[in-house]
Design an enzyme around this catalytic site. Structure first.
Site, PDB file in Angstrom:
ATOM      1  N   GLY A  46       0.840  -1.195   0.000  1.00  0.00           N
ATOM      2  CA  GLY A  46       0.000   0.000   0.000  1.00  0.00           C
ATOM      3  C   GLY A  46       0.870   1.237   0.000  1.00  0.00           C
ATOM      4  O   GLY A  46       2.061   1.167   0.298  1.00  0.00           O
ATOM      5  N   GLN A  51       3.111  10.041   1.543  1.00  0.00           N
ATOM      6  CA  GLN A  51       4.418   9.369   1.561  1.00  0.00           C
ATOM      7  C   GLN A  51       5.295   9.784   0.385  1.00  0.00           C
ATOM      8  O   GLN A  51       6.503   9.564   0.422  1.00  0.00           O
ATOM      9  CB  GLN A  51       4.243   7.843   1.562  1.00  0.00           C
ATOM     10  CG  GLN A  51       3.611   7.325   2.856  1.00  0.00           C
ATOM     11  CD  GLN A  51       3.488   5.817   2.839  1.00  0.00           C
ATOM     12  OE1 GLN A  51       2.539   5.275   2.296  1.00  0.00           O
ATOM     13  NE2 GLN A  51       4.447   5.132   3.424  1.00  0.00           N
ATOM     14  N   CYS A  94       6.328  -0.094   7.501  1.00  0.00           N
ATOM     15  CA  CYS A  94       5.924   1.096   6.748  1.00  0.00           C
ATOM     16  C   CYS A  94       7.105   1.534   5.897  1.00  0.00           C
ATOM     17  O   CYS A  94       8.238   1.594   6.382  1.00  0.00           O
ATOM     18  CB  CYS A  94       5.513   2.212   7.704  1.00  0.00           C
ATOM     19  SG  CYS A  94       4.964   3.697   6.850  1.00  0.00           S
ATOM     20  N   LEU A  95       6.834   1.847   4.632  1.00  0.00           N
ATOM     21  CA  LEU A  95       7.902   2.269   3.729  1.00  0.00           C
ATOM     22  C   LEU A  95       8.542   3.573   4.190  1.00  0.00           C
ATOM     23  O   LEU A  95       9.679   3.870   3.815  1.00  0.00           O
ATOM     24  CB  LEU A  95       7.349   2.428   2.306  1.00  0.00           C
ATOM     25  CG  LEU A  95       6.872   1.127   1.642  1.00  0.00           C
ATOM     26  CD1 LEU A  95       6.110   1.431   0.355  1.00  0.00           C
ATOM     27  CD2 LEU A  95       8.054   0.201   1.361  1.00  0.00           C
ATOM     28  N   HIS A 136      -4.060   1.218   7.981  1.00  0.00           N
ATOM     29  CA  HIS A 136      -2.695   1.768   7.954  1.00  0.00           C
ATOM     30  C   HIS A 136      -2.606   2.924   6.942  1.00  0.00           C
ATOM     31  O   HIS A 136      -2.069   3.990   7.246  1.00  0.00           O
ATOM     32  CB  HIS A 136      -1.722   0.637   7.592  1.00  0.00           C
ATOM     33  CG  HIS A 136      -0.291   1.043   7.454  1.00  0.00           C
ATOM     34  ND1 HIS A 136       0.697   0.605   8.304  1.00  0.00           N
ATOM     35  CD2 HIS A 136       0.340   1.847   6.541  1.00  0.00           C
ATOM     36  CE1 HIS A 136       1.855   1.129   7.931  1.00  0.00           C
ATOM     37  NE2 HIS A 136       1.669   1.881   6.852  1.00  0.00           N
ATOM     38  N   GLU A 137      -3.171   2.724   5.741  1.00  0.00           N
ATOM     39  CA  GLU A 137      -3.093   3.768   4.699  1.00  0.00           C
ATOM     40  C   GLU A 137      -3.940   4.979   5.048  1.00  0.00           C
ATOM     41  O   GLU A 137      -3.512   6.114   4.858  1.00  0.00           O
ATOM     42  CB  GLU A 137      -3.520   3.217   3.330  1.00  0.00           C
ATOM     43  CG  GLU A 137      -2.695   2.054   2.789  1.00  0.00           C
ATOM     44  CD  GLU A 137      -1.198   2.248   2.914  1.00  0.00           C
ATOM     45  OE1 GLU A 137      -0.735   3.398   2.906  1.00  0.00           O
ATOM     46  OE2 GLU A 137      -0.494   1.239   3.038  1.00  0.00           O
ATOM     47  N   HIS A 140      -2.330   7.388   7.377  1.00  0.00           N
ATOM     48  CA  HIS A 140      -1.342   8.287   6.755  1.00  0.00           C
ATOM     49  C   HIS A 140      -1.987   9.602   6.316  1.00  0.00           C
ATOM     50  O   HIS A 140      -1.328  10.644   6.320  1.00  0.00           O
ATOM     51  CB  HIS A 140      -0.722   7.628   5.515  1.00  0.00           C
ATOM     52  CG  HIS A 140       0.454   6.734   5.796  1.00  0.00           C
ATOM     53  ND1 HIS A 140       1.618   7.187   6.379  1.00  0.00           N
ATOM     54  CD2 HIS A 140       0.665   5.423   5.545  1.00  0.00           C
ATOM     55  CE1 HIS A 140       2.500   6.179   6.463  1.00  0.00           C
ATOM     56  NE2 HIS A 140       1.937   5.087   5.969  1.00  0.00           N
TER      57      HIS A 140
HETATM   58  O1  GNR Z   1       4.205  -2.557   2.414  1.00  0.00           O
HETATM   59  C1  GNR Z   1       3.617  -2.439   3.491  1.00  0.00           C
HETATM   60  N1  GNR Z   1       3.364  -3.540   4.234  1.00  0.00           N
HETATM   61  C2  GNR Z   1       2.542  -3.529   5.351  1.00  0.00           C
HETATM   62  C3  GNR Z   1       2.561  -4.631   6.186  1.00  0.00           C
HETATM   63  C4  GNR Z   1       1.739  -4.686   7.299  1.00  0.00           C
HETATM   64  C5  GNR Z   1       0.881  -3.646   7.559  1.00  0.00           C
HETATM   65  C6  GNR Z   1       0.857  -2.536   6.739  1.00  0.00           C
HETATM   66  C7  GNR Z   1       1.665  -2.473   5.631  1.00  0.00           C
HETATM   67  S1  GNR Z   1       1.606  -1.089   4.592  1.00  0.00           S
HETATM   68  C8  GNR Z   1       3.252  -1.090   3.978  1.00  0.00           C
HETATM   69  C9  GNR Z   1       3.448   0.000   2.940  1.00  0.00           C
HETATM   70  C10 GNR Z   1       3.218   1.348   3.575  1.00  0.00           C
HETATM   71  O2  GNR Z   1       4.009   1.886   4.312  1.00  0.00           O
HETATM   72  N2  GNR Z   1       2.070   1.927   3.337  1.00  0.00           N
HETATM   73  O3  GNR Z   1       1.765   3.107   3.914  1.00  0.00           O
HETATM   74 NI    NI Z   2       2.926   3.192   5.749  1.00  0.00          NI
END
Ligand code: GNR
Ligand code: NI
Length: 173
Positions: A46, A51, A94-95, A136-137, A140
């Site tokens: 995601g 980001q 998270c990236l 999670h997204e 952000h």
């Molecule tokens: O690539 C991603 N893997 C992930 C694994 C577990 C819970 C959430 C994520 S999202 C993350 C990519 C990211 O930072 N998206 O904002």
């Molecule tokens: Ni993230």
């Protein structure tokens, strides 16, 4: 399409509230394509627009497994209508917080409403990995990171590590 640099902690743009999108025009369509390319390249499941430094309410995700065809999803102005009472603990990454993974507890299922790239309103029930990714997204878009759900001790340790790395990088350049 363009692969765009991903911002990392402690970039203040990761803590900003993103602006709603009032019209799906070519710039939004291009942004969605850039986000998908950046996500696939990373690789991640995601990505939220902040980001890559775009403070707009748009996220992309693809939960297809490696042996499955791509299944890109673009959500514009997404909102969670319902959270389940049941929760699950999942390891998240998270990236924008590279190379760290921590367990986080969240509602197991959510109902999400968003506008798709064609301007249609979509309502969808998300379970399992999709439910976690959606939460999670969407966080952000409000400047919330998964480390905000950790104990203060763990969160502060992560923040310190990235503050220090940024200071060193600034001095070196
Ligand atoms: O690539 C991603 N893997 C992930 C694994 C577990 C819970 C959430 C994520 S999202 C993350 C990519 C990211 O930072 N998206 O904002
Ligand atoms: Ni993230």
């Amino acid at each position: 399409m363009a692969n765009r640099p991903i911002l990392v902690l402690p970039d203040p743009r990761l803590r900003a509230i993103a602006d709603p999108i009032d019209k799906i025009d070519d710039s939004i369509r291009q942004l969605a394509l850039d986000m998908l390319e950046t996500m696939y390249e990373a690789p991640g499941i995601g990505l939220a627009a902040p980001q890559i430094g775009e403070l707009r309410r748009i996220v992309v995700m693809d939960l297809a497994k490696e042996d499955e065809p791509r299944d890109p999803v673009v959500m514009i102005n997404p909102e969670i209508l319902k959270f389940s009472d049941e929760t699950v603990v999942t390891e998240e990454g998270c990236l924008s917080i590279p190379e760290l993974y921590y367990e986080v507890e969240r509602p197991a299922e959510v109902t999400v409403r968003y506008t798709d790239l064609e301007g249609r309103t979509v309502e969808r029930e998300a379970t399992e990995r999709l439910a976690i990714c959606v939460q999670h997204e969407l966080d952000h878009l409000d400047g919330v990171l998964y480390i905000d759900y950790l104990s203060r001790l763990k969160r502060d340790r992560v923040l310190k590590k990235f503050q220090k790395a940024e200071k060193l990088a600034r001095r070196a350049s």
